[in-house]
Design an enzyme around this catalytic site. Structure first.
Site, PDB file in Angstrom:
ATOM      1  N   HIS A 158     -61.762   9.852-134.091  1.00  0.00           N
ATOM      2  CA  HIS A 158     -60.318   9.833-134.313  1.00  0.00           C
ATOM      3  C   HIS A 158     -59.933  10.444-135.669  1.00  0.00           C
ATOM      4  O   HIS A 158     -59.179  11.420-135.708  1.00  0.00           O
ATOM      5  CB  HIS A 158     -59.776   8.409-134.134  1.00  0.00           C
ATOM      6  CG  HIS A 158     -58.397   8.202-134.661  1.00  0.00           C
ATOM      7  ND1 HIS A 158     -57.301   8.889-134.153  1.00  0.00           N
ATOM      8  CD2 HIS A 158     -57.923   7.409-135.656  1.00  0.00           C
ATOM      9  CE1 HIS A 158     -56.222   8.510-134.819  1.00  0.00           C
ATOM     10  NE2 HIS A 158     -56.570   7.611-135.741  1.00  0.00           N
TER      11      HIS A 158
ATOM     12  N   HIS B 254     -58.322   7.592-143.371  1.00  0.00           N
ATOM     13  CA  HIS B 254     -57.046   6.880-143.243  1.00  0.00           C
ATOM     14  C   HIS B 254     -57.151   5.489-142.621  1.00  0.00           C
ATOM     15  O   HIS B 254     -56.295   4.645-142.857  1.00  0.00           O
ATOM     16  CB  HIS B 254     -55.999   7.739-142.510  1.00  0.00           C
ATOM     17  CG  HIS B 254     -56.118   7.737-141.018  1.00  0.00           C
ATOM     18  ND1 HIS B 254     -56.844   8.674-140.342  1.00  0.00           N
ATOM     19  CD2 HIS B 254     -55.607   6.914-140.082  1.00  0.00           C
ATOM     20  CE1 HIS B 254     -56.765   8.431-139.045  1.00  0.00           C
ATOM     21  NE2 HIS B 254     -56.024   7.358-138.863  1.00  0.00           N
TER      22      HIS B 254
ATOM     23  N   GLU C 267     -58.023  -0.246-143.612  1.00  0.00           N
ATOM     24  CA  GLU C 267     -57.509  -1.180-142.628  1.00  0.00           C
ATOM     25  C   GLU C 267     -58.605  -1.759-141.722  1.00  0.00           C
ATOM     26  O   GLU C 267     -58.600  -2.945-141.428  1.00  0.00           O
ATOM     27  CB  GLU C 267     -56.478  -0.442-141.769  1.00  0.00           C
ATOM     28  CG  GLU C 267     -55.417  -1.327-141.196  1.00  0.00           C
ATOM     29  CD  GLU C 267     -54.393  -0.497-140.435  1.00  0.00           C
ATOM     30  OE1 GLU C 267     -53.726  -1.063-139.570  1.00  0.00           O
ATOM     31  OE2 GLU C 267     -54.285   0.718-140.703  1.00  0.00           O
ATOM     32  N   ASP C 268     -59.499  -0.913-141.272  1.00  0.00           N
ATOM     33  CA  ASP C 268     -60.434  -1.323-140.229  1.00  0.00           C
ATOM     34  C   ASP C 268     -61.821  -1.687-140.723  1.00  0.00           C
ATOM     35  O   ASP C 268     -62.642  -2.179-139.955  1.00  0.00           O
ATOM     36  CB  ASP C 268     -60.579  -0.213-139.175  1.00  0.00           C
ATOM     37  CG  ASP C 268     -59.284   0.005-138.411  1.00  0.00           C
ATOM     38  OD1 ASP C 268     -58.378  -0.851-138.557  1.00  0.00           O
ATOM     39  OD2 ASP C 268     -59.184   0.995-137.686  1.00  0.00           O
TER      40      ASP C 268
ATOM     41  N   ASP D 268     -51.930  11.532-137.346  1.00  0.00           N
ATOM     42  CA  ASP D 268     -52.540  10.319-136.798  1.00  0.00           C
ATOM     43  C   ASP D 268     -51.842   9.932-135.500  1.00  0.00           C
ATOM     44  O   ASP D 268     -52.460   9.710-134.462  1.00  0.00           O
ATOM     45  CB  ASP D 268     -52.416   9.211-137.859  1.00  0.00           C
ATOM     46  CG  ASP D 268     -52.915   7.868-137.369  1.00  0.00           C
ATOM     47  OD1 ASP D 268     -53.900   7.844-136.613  1.00  0.00           O
ATOM     48  OD2 ASP D 268     -52.316   6.846-137.756  1.00  0.00           O
TER      49      ASP D 268
ATOM     50  N   ASP E 174     -29.264  25.122-114.097  1.00  0.00           N
ATOM     51  CA  ASP E 174     -28.559  26.356-113.780  1.00  0.00           C
ATOM     52  C   ASP E 174     -28.399  27.260-114.993  1.00  0.00           C
ATOM     53  O   ASP E 174     -27.880  28.362-114.895  1.00  0.00           O
ATOM     54  CB  ASP E 174     -27.177  26.060-113.184  1.00  0.00           C
ATOM     55  CG  ASP E 174     -27.294  25.788-111.696  1.00  0.00           C
ATOM     56  OD1 ASP E 174     -28.380  26.046-111.150  1.00  0.00           O
ATOM     57  OD2 ASP E 174     -26.298  25.322-111.103  1.00  0.00           O
TER      58      ASP E 174
END
Ligand code: MN
Length: 725
Positions: free
Chosen positions: A53, A77, A81-82, A144, A264
């Protein structure tokens, strides 16, 4: 195997070496390996290793030719957080800038909301703040989101919907603001398909069905456009444009158009070599097919706020088929597709300056120019923000709904933007929870709450500070109607008063008489006659005489009308009754009404010098008196003479407001070192109220004299004379 091959760090590094130096490419590699290790053992929902990712995000940014720090931040990034890694750790490995970027992106990820409305507002504010710090945070965040949207099918349905909605609500508009049209379209298409799979499917099927029928017409038009350019020796490429699904859906929904009405229309884009050619092509296509009047837009001369440049026009094609045409240069095309990303995209090609690039890249060049001059990155970003959103501010309702308004817009503009009824009945506002004047210009990010009260009406003063057309036209419209009904009402009262001397009333006059008089005066209705009288354009007495004369031809001489009774002033008549600024009459003063042509009636005090010459002229003046139930506040002027003492203005002000009178204006004229004169303009209810205020003021120790200023005329002259020396 080809896709897997593209998704490796080696492939990315190969691409990067086209525009980055070896050291820079190596630091991107280093960030990748760091992330790979940090995310080790983590997998995406699709089953791939998690690091795929961030790698994909970095590769999206590399397509935009973003700098190595952005790419490093992209790799890292999700690390804070992870995984257990801290910002400090990233800082020591990759330096301050990268750590700040990663931190910025992580903070954007952390925001959670209790309601969708709140989410919209909060998110937007956070985005704006992140952007103010470093535009690259937003670029990483956009990349992201783009990759997450491209892989959204791997998510469970509820999460898919939430992310899709957020993409449509927040990310697509931001991409649009930044001029990144390609990204915006992709956000919208992916978001639409994920949020409303059924609707997207139906529209997609319908588009496929009619594509066959359209194909022939499209190629006919394209051929004739191309032939025409060829004939005129104008180089350019013509592209048939197909509307994307979300824009069809939005048009059907918001403009309530049918699918066939939208389909149209045939849309083409002609991309040429120079600005000059753009205008020539415009002339040529206008010759080929008749242009639809009022549809030509010159965004080359006046670019859109996000930097977009193009000519737009609509033509009647064969059999009256509408053809939308966009004409622009290659550079404008690149700008239109990439927007702010062009800033990086073109940066590297600067060593090969092609003249053709320069003109359409003015915007980007302008940014670079600013970057050079700006002392720090913050200042630069500040300029960029102004450049991106030059004329717009974003403000929020207390429920978090966003409104876009032009710079300088006030709470009144905001109120009308919400709804005409809100505008018409607004009385006050809270800006970011603080009571503020309605005239205060709003700033981006503020939350504005409008306080309304039933039965109130727009104030003519608003016209001096509103900036939006909607507010202006609504206020004008309201006041016009209001003035009409107020002048009709005043006209009726004046006419009744005049009729009383003939023993009549408007309602007792026979219809034939009214009709006959209206015909003589060339008026359409009784209301028109009453309005004319109320506005002072027609004398009530003359009208009364005509209405009551048995013989319609008015032969008898106009006799001096006898003023019988007086008109009661209630204070609630509105715009057609004004109070003279020279003598400031207040309830309790003997008064007289001066009919002023077109303005209605101006109330003076009986003793006012300005009225002295005409006060007995019944054509110009009407006997009036205060209604015992008169309401409202009236302005009056006071002159206070006092001995100089520290803080006397404050004492004076508290004394006056303590007596429930509002101070409108206060000014000090120092007479000498010991004595001063203070001129005051205050609002009172009546003479009794005024007397109470004056008594209290007189009781203040240093005050020697308090007088009410009766007529300003004399004083004005003196002041003017003094002023001219
Ligand atoms: Mn991510």
């Amino acid at each position: 195997m080809q896709i897997a091959e593209l998704d490796t760090i080696d492939n990315l590094a190969d691409g990067l070496s086209n525009y980055l130096g070896r050291d820079q490419v190596n630091s991107v590699r280093r960030a990748y390996y760091y992330a790979e290790q940090a995310h080790d053992g983590q997998f995406r929902r699709s089953g791939e290793a998690y690091v795929s990712h961030p790698l994909a995000v970095a590769s999206i940014l590399s397509d935009m030719h973003m700098d190595h720090q952005s790419l490093m931040a992209a790799m890292l990034h999700d690390v804070i957080e992870d995984t257990g890694i801290t910002k400090t750790a990233i800082k020591s490995q990759f330096g301050n800038t990268v750590a700040d970027l990663v931190d910025g992106v992580s903070k954007l990820n952390k925001i959670t909301f209790s309601s969708r409305a709140e989410a919209q507002a909060e998110n937007f504010q956070k985005m704006a703040m992140a952007m103010a710090k470093d535009l690259r945070v937003i670029m990483v965040k956009i990349a992201d989101r783009l990759h997450n949207m491209r892989t959204i099918h791997a998510l469970p349905p509820d999460k898919r919907r939430r992310i899709a909605r957020e993409t449509l609500d927040i990310y697509a508009p931001i991409a649009n603001r930044l001029g990144m049209n390609d990204v915006r379209v992709e956000f919208e298409e992916l978001g639409f398909a994920a949020l409303y799979p059924m609707r997207a499917g139906r529209i997609s099927a319908a588009v496929k069905r009619i594509r066959g029928n359209r194909k022939e017409i499209v190629s006919q038009i394209q051929t004739s456009l191309e032939a025409c350019l060829e004939r005129e020796g104008l180089p350019g490429r013509t592209i048939g444009r197909e509307k994307h699904l979300y824009s069809i859906y939005e048009k059907m929904r918001s403009k309530r158009k049918s699918f066939s009405e939208i389909m149209d229309v045939y849309a083409f884009r002609i991309v040429v070599d120079s600005v000059d050619t753009c205008y020539r092509v415009l002339g040529v296509v206008h010759n080929l097919y008749k242009p639809v009047p009022g549809r030509f837009k010159d965004y080359i001369a006046i670019p859109k706020a996000n930097g977009y440049q193009s000519l737009h026009t609509t033509l009647f094609g064969m059999h009256g088929v509408p053809i939308e045409i966009q004409i622009r240069t290659e550079e404008m095309e690149a700008m239109a597709n990439n927007g702010i990303a062009s800033h990086w995209l073109y940066k590297s090609s600067d060593d090969l300056p092609s003249n053709a690039h320069l003109r359409a890249r003015e915007w980007v060049n302008g940014l670079l120019e600013m970057q050079k001059h700006a002392g720090n990155s913050l200042e630069f970003i500040e300029h960029v923000k102004i450049d991106l959103f030059p004329d717009e501010i974003y403000v929020f309702t207390p429920k978090g709904q966003i409104f876009e308004l032009p710079t300088g817009a006030t709470a009144v503009d905001f109120a009308y933007a919400i709804h005409t009824d809100v505008g018409n009945s607004c009385v006050a506002c809270r800006i970011s929870r603080r009571l503020a004047p309605l005239s205060e210009p709003l700033q981006s990010g503020q939350t504005v709450e409008i306080i309304t009260a039933p039965g109130t009406q727009p104030n003519p003063d608003w016209l001096s500070y509103v900036v939006t057309g909607k507010a202006r036209s609504n206020i004008r419209h309201y006041l016009k109607n209001q003035k009409h009904s107020e002048s009709v009402a005043l006209g009726r009262r004046l006419l009744n008063k005049a009729l009383a001397s003939f023993g009549e009333q408007v309602d007792s006059i026979r219809q034939e008489n009214i009709a006959a008089v209206l015909e003589q005066l060339k008026l359409d209705s009784l209301d028109q006659l009453l309005e004319d009288i109320g506005l002072g354009n027609r004398m009530a007495y003359m009208a009364a005489q005509r209405l009551t004369s048995k013989n319609q031809a008015v032969t008898q001489e106009v006799s001096e009308p006898e003023q019988s009774g007086s008109l009661a002033i209630r204070g609630s008549e509105g715009m057609v009754i004004n109070y003279a600024k020279c003598c400031h009459p207040i309830p309790g003063d003997p008064i007289i009404g001066h009919i002023s042509s077109g303005r209605g009636m101006v109330i003076h005090t009986d003793s006012c010098n300005n009225i002295a010459d005409i006060r007995d002229n019944p054509e110009k003046c009407v006997r009036v008196s205060w209604d015992p139930e008169v309401e409202g506040e009236f302005s009056v002027e006071l002159k206070v003479e006092l001995e100089n003492q520290r803080g006397f203005i404050a004492t004076l002000a508290t004394t006056i407001t303590g007596a429930e009178a509002n101070i409108e204006k206060i000014s000090t004229v120092e007479r000498d070192a010991r004595f001063s004169i203070v001129n005051l303009s205050i609002n009172v209810r009546n003479r009794v109220h005024l007397a109470r205020v004056m008594r209290r003021v007189r009781a203040i120790v240093p005050v020697s004299r308090v007088t009410r200023v009766k007529s300003r005329r004399v004083r004005k002259t003196i002041r003017n004379k003094l002023g001219s020396h």
